[in-house]
Design an enzyme around this catalytic site. Structure first.
Site, short mmCIF file in Angstrom:
data_model
loop_
_atom_site.label_atom_id
_atom_site.label_comp_id
_atom_site.label_asym_id
_atom_site.label_seq_id
_atom_site.Cartn_x
_atom_site.Cartn_y
_atom_site.Cartn_z
CD GLU A 38 -0.13 0.97 3.39
OE1 GLU A 38 -0.09 2.07 2.83
OE2 GLU A 38 0.02 0.82 4.62
NE ARG A 63 -2.16 -5.62 13.71
CZ ARG A 63 -1.62 -6.83 13.76
NH1 ARG A 63 -0.56 -7.05 14.55
NH2 ARG A 63 -2.12 -7.81 13.05
CB CYS A 68 9.22 -2.94 -3.51
SG CYS A 68 10.06 -1.51 -4.26
CG HIS A 105 10.39 -4.32 -7.58
ND1 HIS A 105 9.51 -4.05 -6.55
CD2 HIS A 105 10.52 -5.69 -7.61
CE1 HIS A 105 9.10 -5.20 -6.01
NE2 HIS A 105 9.70 -6.19 -6.63
CG ASP A 120 9.15 -9.13 -4.77
OD1 ASP A 120 8.83 -8.36 -3.85
OD2 ASP A 120 9.20 -8.78 -5.97
#
Length: 257
Positions: A38, A63, A68, A105, A120
């Site tokens: 997110e 939480r 990435c 990434h 990943d």
């Protein structure tokens, strides 16, 4: 070092901690099923910090999820704390890309029992559920998804996912090691540049045992064994309720609608 017990509790993992394939697979699957990909902080105008303490506070203590650099960044620290040998890599995203994108990434390579595994937990679009053998041509079923590695004309490894009966490129990478500091520039670009997808729209997604939940902008898609359900959100309150219900996310500030 990370607070191992708190991290394992966050992802709901109660299995073995011996550095083995069973442990790696269990940790990976537990992570992606509990910690969403997110970009809510970017949508809220908050900076994305990659220091270990900041990652732990956000993902474990608060939480939350992340993208990435955050998810794989913290997961790498957990694996190292447990005794796994890892190499940090950088990939060139191909999924949904127009033209050639720079390597931006973060992905991990785990060395275990003489073999190499792609790990990943931080790729938002059709990402891995479990570690993938770093072997070209080997098809690997992971729940409802199917993956494989190929090589391109530059000799880079290409991760593919089978979508709509066709193999789709997700990203390409080499095995050149990166250091944590090497991701700082890409992190700044993705969290600040107007052309970055993470700046342009809200993105939140995570797999389920039989499908995937994806929230982009004001549209929530839930795919499972019963097919695809879509819900168009019409208010900030409704969107925040759905983020909590489907992704376990509680946001204190108001998101832009």
């Amino acid at each position: 070092m990370v607070d191992r017990s708190a991290y394992l509790a966050r992802i709901g993992y109660q299995g073995s901690l011996v550095p083995s394939m069973e442990t790696l697979r269990g940790l990976h699957l537990s992570h992606v099923l509990t910690v969403p990909f997110e970009n809510l902080d970017i949508q809220l105008g908050r900076p994305i910090a990659l220091e270990p303490a900041a990652l732990f506070e956000k993902i474990v203590t608060s939480r939350r999820g992340g993208y990435c650099f955050e998810l794989n960044g913290l997961f790498a620290l957990l694996l190292e704390d447990l005794g796994f040998a890892i190499t940090r890599l950088a990939a060139r995203v191909l999924y949904g890309a127009e033209g050639v994108r720079p390597r931006s990434h973060q992905v991990l390579l785990v060395h275990l029992d003489g073999k190499r595994w792609i790990v990943d937990v931080g790729f938002g679009g059709q990402g891995l559920r479990e570690p993938l053998p770093c072997v070209a041509g080997l098809e690997h079923r992971q729940g409802p998804d199917q993956f494989r590695l190929t090589t391109d004309e530059r000799g880079e490894h290409v991760l593919q996912c089978r979508l709509d009966e066709a193999w789709t490129n997700l990203y390409s990478f080499t095995l050149e090691p990166w250091l944590p500091v090497d991701y700082q520039f890409a992190n700044y670009y993705h969290s600040h540049a107007p052309e970055s997808l993470f700046v342009q729209r809200l993105i939140c997604t995570m797999p389920t045992l039989d499908g995937r939940k994806t929230f982009i902008g004001n549209l929530l898609k839930v795919r499972g064994i019963d097919g695809l359900q879509e819900l168009h959100v019409t208010s900030e309150v409704e969107r925040e309720q759905l983020l909590q219900e489907h992704f376990g996310l509680i946001i204190n500030d108001r998101l832009r609608f």
